[in-house]
Scaffold this active site. Structure first.
Site, PDB file in Angstrom:
ATOM      1  CG  HIS A 129      -2.000   1.406   1.840  1.00 51.33           C
ATOM      2  ND1 HIS A 129      -2.958   1.707   1.102  1.00 51.33           N
ATOM      3  CD2 HIS A 129      -1.417   2.262   2.088  1.00 51.33           C
ATOM      4  CE1 HIS A 129      -3.120   2.440   1.200  1.00 51.33           C
ATOM      5  NE2 HIS A 129      -2.369   2.620   2.066  1.00 51.33           N
ATOM      6  CD  GLU A 130       2.059   3.295   3.781  1.00 46.51           C
ATOM      7  OE1 GLU A 130       2.034   4.643   2.888  1.00 46.51           O
ATOM      8  OE2 GLU A 130       1.247   3.543   4.296  1.00 46.51           O
TER       9      GLU A 130
END
Length: 321
Positions: free
Chosen positions: A130-131
């Site tokens: 996600h990051e």
């Protein structure tokens, strides 16, 4: 669709800025405020990563210090076709994470010690993916442009407060007061809407990077529940940085409403579950096709993620062995 929505929101805040500038100070005042705001946000763009990492006491780690974590970030970065970002750990009991940096070549991923203690290897892979999605989608640049325009709007409102603005403008004193109050509020709401949109987009892209939406969905549920009962002191002192995190680090903001920097976790999990269903054989893009792209498969029954010294028996190799 998320990129289109973000574009519309940026257009909206741009139009708001131009309208406020014209009503308060005319063309000249608008240009002066914009130049100052660009200078302020330009400094933040080039230095915000260093500032926020220092704010949260983040410590950069190498493969010798945190071998499993660094190897996991490196493997996912390859899958995302990104340069290897710097890896940081924050000594913070609240499970959370964020990415920062002005571009993929100058990016960093930071996770808290609390996050490392409660997630399985697969769940951590979902969070890191996600990051990395934020980095790949260049969300830092998007939010910097938005911050520039929002800062310019607030500055124009301050000009009206201290210098009286253009008293001949339509609406008179009442109109001027309305601009001073409502314009910054409107800019803040658009910023929050953009932040929420980018979170949904990063959830989707992150699922593609790690290969299994259920990993991220499971991680979000754990993080949301745990973060409710653990105060993030640096975040409470610097609420403007809340939008950086994968889960809202501030207490009392758990709903998907106008004043929330993050979508409701239940909404995010629902969308991820829908994505996982669409990847099942016979429904849209199949799992087989996903595997052919070299993305990983989930393993069941794993234990919480821990890190050990390089070469130790208890040092996990990541979700894919």
């Amino acid at each position: 669709m998320n990129n289109f929505k973000t574009g519309l929101l940026i257009a909206a805040i741009t139009a708001l800025f131009l309208a406020v500038g014209f009503l308060i100070g005319g063309t000249t005042g608008m240009i002066i405020a914009l130049v100052i705001a660009i200078g302020m946000n330009g400094f933040a763009y080039w230095n915000s990563d260093k500032m926020v990492l220092k704010m949260y006491g983040a410590r950069r780690v190498t493969e010798n210090e945190a071998p499993a974590l660094v190897r996991l970030v490196a493997e996912l970065a390859v899958r995302a076709e990104l340069p290897m970002p710097k890896v940081f750990i924050m000594d913070n009991p609240q499970p959370n994470a964020f990415a920062t940096g002005r571009n993929p070549e100058n990016a960093a991923v930071a996770v808290t010690s609390g996050l490392m203690k409660i997630l399985t290897q697969e769940e951590l892979a979902g969070v890191i993916a996600h990051e990395l999605a934020h980095i790949r989608n260049r969300d830092t640049l998007t939010m910097t442009v938005t911050a520039t325009l929002a800062g310019a709007i607030s500055m124009l409102a301050n000009f009206a407060l201290f210098f009286g603005g253009n008293r001949d403008s339509r609406g008179g004193i009442i109109g001027m007061l309305a601009i001073m109050i409502l314009a910054p509020l409107g800019a803040m709401l658009v910023q929050m809407a953009i932040s929420r949109t980018r979170e949904y987009s990063a959830d989707h892209t992150g699922s593609e990077i790690c290969g299994n939406p259920d990993w991220l969905a499971s991680a979000l549920q754990k993080l949301d529940k745990a973060a409710r009962g653990i105060e993030n002191v640096p975040a409470e002192k610097n609420p403007a940085s809340a939008s950086l995190f994968i889960i809202n680090p501030l207490h009392g903001q758990r709903a998907d409403n106008l004043f929330s920097t993050h979508p409701a976790t239940t909404n995010r999990v629902r969308k991820l579950k829908e994505l996982a269903q669409s990847l099942m054989p016979g429904k849209g893009r199949s799992v087989r096709k996903t595997r052919e792209r070299g993305l990983p498969r989930a393993r069941q029954g794993t234990t919480p993620y821990t890190d050990g010294p390089a070469g130790s028996d208890n040092s996990p190799k990541g979700p894919w062995g």
